[in-house]
Design a protein around this motif. Sequence first.
Motif, short mmCIF file in Angstrom:
data_model
loop_
_atom_site.label_atom_id
_atom_site.label_comp_id
_atom_site.label_asym_id
_atom_site.label_seq_id
_atom_site.Cartn_x
_atom_site.Cartn_y
_atom_site.Cartn_z
N ASN A 12 1.02 -1.21 0.10
CA ASN A 12 -0.12 0.02 0.13
C ASN A 12 0.85 1.45 -0.04
O ASN A 12 2.14 1.28 0.25
CB ASN A 12 -1.02 -0.04 1.23
CG ASN A 12 -1.72 -1.17 1.33
OD1 ASN A 12 -1.19 -2.18 2.01
ND2 ASN A 12 -2.90 -1.02 0.84
N GLU A 16 -1.45 6.83 2.53
CA GLU A 16 -2.91 6.31 2.91
C GLU A 16 -2.84 5.63 4.09
O GLU A 16 -3.97 5.77 5.05
CB GLU A 16 -3.34 5.46 1.62
CG GLU A 16 -4.66 5.20 1.66
CD GLU A 16 -5.19 4.31 0.68
OE1 GLU A 16 -5.84 4.95 -0.46
OE2 GLU A 16 -4.47 3.20 0.14
N LYS A 19 -3.05 7.61 7.27
CA LYS A 19 -3.92 8.34 7.45
C LYS A 19 -5.21 7.48 8.31
O LYS A 19 -5.82 7.91 9.09
CB LYS A 19 -4.75 8.73 6.19
CG LYS A 19 -5.90 9.89 6.25
CD LYS A 19 -6.32 10.17 4.85
CE LYS A 19 -7.22 11.46 4.96
NZ LYS A 19 -7.55 11.95 3.68
N ASP A 90 -7.72 2.15 3.30
CA ASP A 90 -8.08 3.41 2.92
C ASP A 90 -9.14 3.62 3.36
O ASP A 90 -10.02 4.69 2.63
CB ASP A 90 -8.47 3.08 1.28
CG ASP A 90 -9.64 1.69 1.14
OD1 ASP A 90 -9.92 1.24 1.88
OD2 ASP A 90 -9.75 1.66 -0.16
N ALA A 225 -12.15 5.04 0.40
CA ALA A 225 -11.69 5.43 -0.89
C ALA A 225 -12.32 4.43 -1.92
O ALA A 225 -12.86 4.87 -3.05
CB ALA A 225 -10.35 5.37 -1.19
#
Length: 273
Positions: A12, A16, A19, A90, A225
């Motif tokens: 990943n 992201e 977060k 995400d 997302a």
Amino acid sequence: MKISGSVVLFHNKKEEVLKSIRSFLNTELDAKIYLLDNSFVDDLKELSAYDQRIVYTFNNINLGYGSAHNIAIKKSISDDVHYHLVLNPDVYFERGVLEKLISFMEKNKDIANVMPNILYPDGSTQYLCKLLPSPVDLIFRRFIPLKAWKEKRNNMYELRFTDYKNIMNVPSLSGCFMFLRIEALKKVGIFDENIFMYLEDVDLNRRLHQKYKTVFYPAASVYHAYGKESYKNKKLLMYHIRSAIYYFNKWGWFFDSERKFINRRTLNVISNE
């Protein structure tokens, strides 16, 4: 109150994932988050330096989604944690969401899994509350090029007709954010490790729904997302198909009396509320 979370990683983007981690750890609760890295290299290990409440595990093999999360869930069970969050890398959310979900779960001891309102980054709704799937929903709905038929099917299958405004007891909730009661997992079990990827959330939620409520709670919201990667990647599509075959072999294809009963009951309750 002890809570834990787990995020499964596979090459990943670090920004992201960070977060998502920050969202979970932005709390005064006794929290710990597990990063289960299914990548082929441990480049994401540096994420563990962000906070001492992060536990990083490099699996050195792609175990699959449910199997990797089970590593963290087993540790949480042994540590007598109260709640465990299965979280996609995400997904992100504001401070206070975890506290709101805990408060709701503490007032409703018959709930095993709660999913908040899942939004796209632009604030629009993701329709992730679903009835138990039939082969029509998982296979034919995807490949039949009839837009009007699909929209009609989705309106019912994804409970879109409810406008996602009220609390609902739903038999299938998304695996991108599963806020789980550990006591329920002790009785029902964890992810079925025969499912490599896709439908492990449907299977677990179905087993939980047999004995508890599994609830959509729109008073709390998170952002996702949501790339629908299996629609873009043929390899992931094959994983999805294999999981669907396993799921229907386990629960029943066109003849699944429990599915029929649960779906009818769900629609009746929602329609009368």
